[in-house]
Design a protein around this motif. Structure first.
Motif, short mmCIF file in Angstrom:
data_model
loop_
_atom_site.label_atom_id
_atom_site.label_comp_id
_atom_site.label_asym_id
_atom_site.label_seq_id
_atom_site.Cartn_x
_atom_site.Cartn_y
_atom_site.Cartn_z
N MET A 1 0.85 -1.17 0.00
CA MET A 1 0.00 0.00 0.00
C MET A 1 0.89 1.24 0.00
SD MET A 1 -3.42 0.78 0.26
CE MET A 1 -4.07 -0.82 0.64
N LYS A 2 0.58 2.19 -0.86
CA LYS A 2 1.34 3.43 -0.96
C LYS A 2 0.64 4.53 -0.15
CE LYS A 2 2.70 2.28 -5.65
NZ LYS A 2 2.57 2.65 -7.06
N LYS A 3 1.36 5.62 0.07
CA LYS A 3 0.79 6.78 0.75
C LYS A 3 0.72 7.95 -0.23
CE LYS A 3 1.68 5.72 5.47
NZ LYS A 3 0.41 5.16 5.82
N PHE A 4 -0.38 8.69 -0.15
CA PHE A 4 -0.62 9.84 -1.01
C PHE A 4 -1.08 11.02 -0.16
CE2 PHE A 4 -1.19 6.13 -3.64
CZ PHE A 4 -0.57 6.48 -4.84
N GLN A 5 -0.72 12.21 -0.61
CA GLN A 5 -1.16 13.45 0.04
C GLN A 5 -2.10 14.17 -0.89
OE1 GLN A 5 0.09 14.48 3.17
NE2 GLN A 5 -1.51 16.01 3.13
N SER A 76 -5.22 18.45 -5.71
CA SER A 76 -4.18 17.67 -6.38
C SER A 76 -3.80 16.53 -5.46
CB SER A 76 -2.95 18.54 -6.69
OG SER A 76 -2.35 19.00 -5.50
N VAL A 77 -3.28 15.45 -6.05
CA VAL A 77 -2.87 14.27 -5.29
C VAL A 77 -1.43 13.95 -5.66
CG1 VAL A 77 -3.30 11.82 -4.86
CG2 VAL A 77 -5.23 13.37 -5.25
N GLU A 78 -0.60 13.75 -4.64
CA GLU A 78 0.81 13.45 -4.86
C GLU A 78 1.19 12.18 -4.10
OE1 GLU A 78 2.89 16.85 -3.40
OE2 GLU A 78 1.93 18.22 -4.82
N GLU A 79 1.97 11.32 -4.74
CA GLU A 79 2.48 10.13 -4.05
C GLU A 79 3.63 10.56 -3.13
OE1 GLU A 79 4.36 5.69 -4.87
OE2 GLU A 79 3.51 6.82 -6.55
N LEU A 80 3.62 10.02 -1.91
CA LEU A 80 4.65 10.36 -0.92
C LEU A 80 5.78 9.35 -0.96
CD1 LEU A 80 2.35 11.33 2.07
CD2 LEU A 80 3.41 12.84 0.38
N PHE A 81 7.00 9.83 -0.78
CA PHE A 81 8.18 8.98 -0.73
C PHE A 81 8.54 8.66 0.72
CE2 PHE A 81 12.88 8.58 -0.66
CZ PHE A 81 12.98 7.40 -1.38
N VAL A 82 8.45 9.66 1.61
CA VAL A 82 8.74 9.48 3.04
C VAL A 82 7.55 10.00 3.82
CG1 VAL A 82 10.23 10.17 4.95
CG2 VAL A 82 11.22 9.76 2.71
N TYR A 83 7.12 9.22 4.81
CA TYR A 83 6.04 9.63 5.71
C TYR A 83 6.47 9.20 7.10
CZ TYR A 83 1.33 10.18 7.61
OH TYR A 83 0.25 10.58 8.35
N ASP A 84 6.79 10.15 7.96
CA ASP A 84 7.34 9.85 9.28
C ASP A 84 6.72 10.79 10.30
OD1 ASP A 84 8.89 8.72 11.26
OD2 ASP A 84 10.78 9.57 10.56
N GLY A 85 6.70 10.38 11.54
CA GLY A 85 6.17 11.22 12.61
C GLY A 85 6.21 10.47 13.93
N GLN A 86 5.78 11.13 14.98
CA GLN A 86 5.82 10.54 16.32
C GLN A 86 5.03 9.24 16.41
OE1 GLN A 86 4.53 13.57 19.01
NE2 GLN A 86 6.59 14.43 19.20
N LEU A 87 3.93 9.15 15.70
CA LEU A 87 3.10 7.95 15.78
C LEU A 87 3.79 6.71 15.21
CD1 LEU A 87 -0.37 9.45 14.83
CD2 LEU A 87 0.49 8.89 17.11
N TYR A 88 4.84 6.92 14.42
CA TYR A 88 5.56 5.80 13.81
C TYR A 88 6.83 5.46 14.56
CZ TYR A 88 2.23 6.27 10.08
OH TYR A 88 1.06 6.32 9.36
N ARG A 89 7.05 6.03 15.71
CA ARG A 89 8.23 5.79 16.51
C ARG A 89 7.90 4.89 17.68
NH1 ARG A 89 12.17 9.88 15.08
NH2 ARG A 89 11.63 10.27 12.91
N LEU A 90 8.93 4.24 18.22
CA LEU A 90 8.76 3.47 19.44
C LEU A 90 8.53 4.43 20.61
CD1 LEU A 90 11.57 0.81 18.99
CD2 LEU A 90 9.12 0.47 18.73
N PRO A 91 7.75 4.03 21.59
CA PRO A 91 7.56 4.91 22.75
C PRO A 91 8.88 5.10 23.49
CG PRO A 91 6.25 2.89 22.95
CD PRO A 91 7.00 2.81 21.68
N SER A 92 9.04 6.29 24.09
CA SER A 92 10.27 6.55 24.85
C SER A 92 10.24 5.78 26.16
CB SER A 92 10.43 8.05 25.11
OG SER A 92 9.33 8.52 25.86
N VAL A 93 11.41 5.38 26.61
CA VAL A 93 11.52 4.62 27.85
C VAL A 93 11.40 5.60 29.03
CG1 VAL A 93 13.03 3.15 29.25
CG2 VAL A 93 12.96 2.89 26.77
N GLN A 94 10.55 5.26 29.99
CA GLN A 94 10.38 6.09 31.18
C GLN A 94 10.72 5.25 32.40
OE1 GLN A 94 7.36 8.76 31.46
NE2 GLN A 94 7.53 9.39 29.33
N LEU A 95 11.78 5.62 33.08
CA LEU A 95 12.19 4.90 34.30
C LEU A 95 11.34 5.35 35.46
CD1 LEU A 95 16.03 5.17 33.78
CD2 LEU A 95 14.54 3.24 33.22
N ASN A 96 10.99 4.40 36.33
CA ASN A 96 10.18 4.73 37.51
C ASN A 96 10.99 5.33 38.60
OD1 ASN A 96 7.98 3.81 36.21
ND2 ASN A 96 7.96 1.83 37.18
#
Length: 96
Positions: A1-5, A76-96
């Protein structure tokens, strides 16, 4: 599946706001089906940015053409080459 804007410019008239609720129902449906990743609107510039998951530009256009607000849009519709953001990252480690 591709991404488009999709980049949409719109003009409002008296009827525009009456079509927003059914349009939002349609957009929510596409978000729930994972067809849309993100939906952003600027009233200042009357611009909408929608990120789609699709196979082709034509598929994206088919989805856009089903919106109740279609007659107000120039897009207009454009195909995306890179799509990145916080939602695509691993959660940060939080020490107790």
């Amino acid at each position: 599946m591709k991404k488009f804007q999709a980049i949409i410019h719109f003009d409002m008239d008296e009827q525009f706001m009456s079509l927003v609720p059914p349009h939002r129902t349609y957009i929510n449906y596409l978000i729930n089906k994972n067809i849309i990743d993100s939906y952003v609107v600027s009233m200042e510039t009357q611009t909408v940015w929608i990120t789609f998951n699709a196979e082709t530009k034509e598929e994206v256009s088919t989805h856009l053409d089903k919106s109740p607000l279609k007659k107000y849009w120039d897009y207009s519709v454009e195909e995306l080459f890179v799509y990145d953001g916080q939602l695509y990252r691993l959660p940060s480690v939080q020490l107790n």
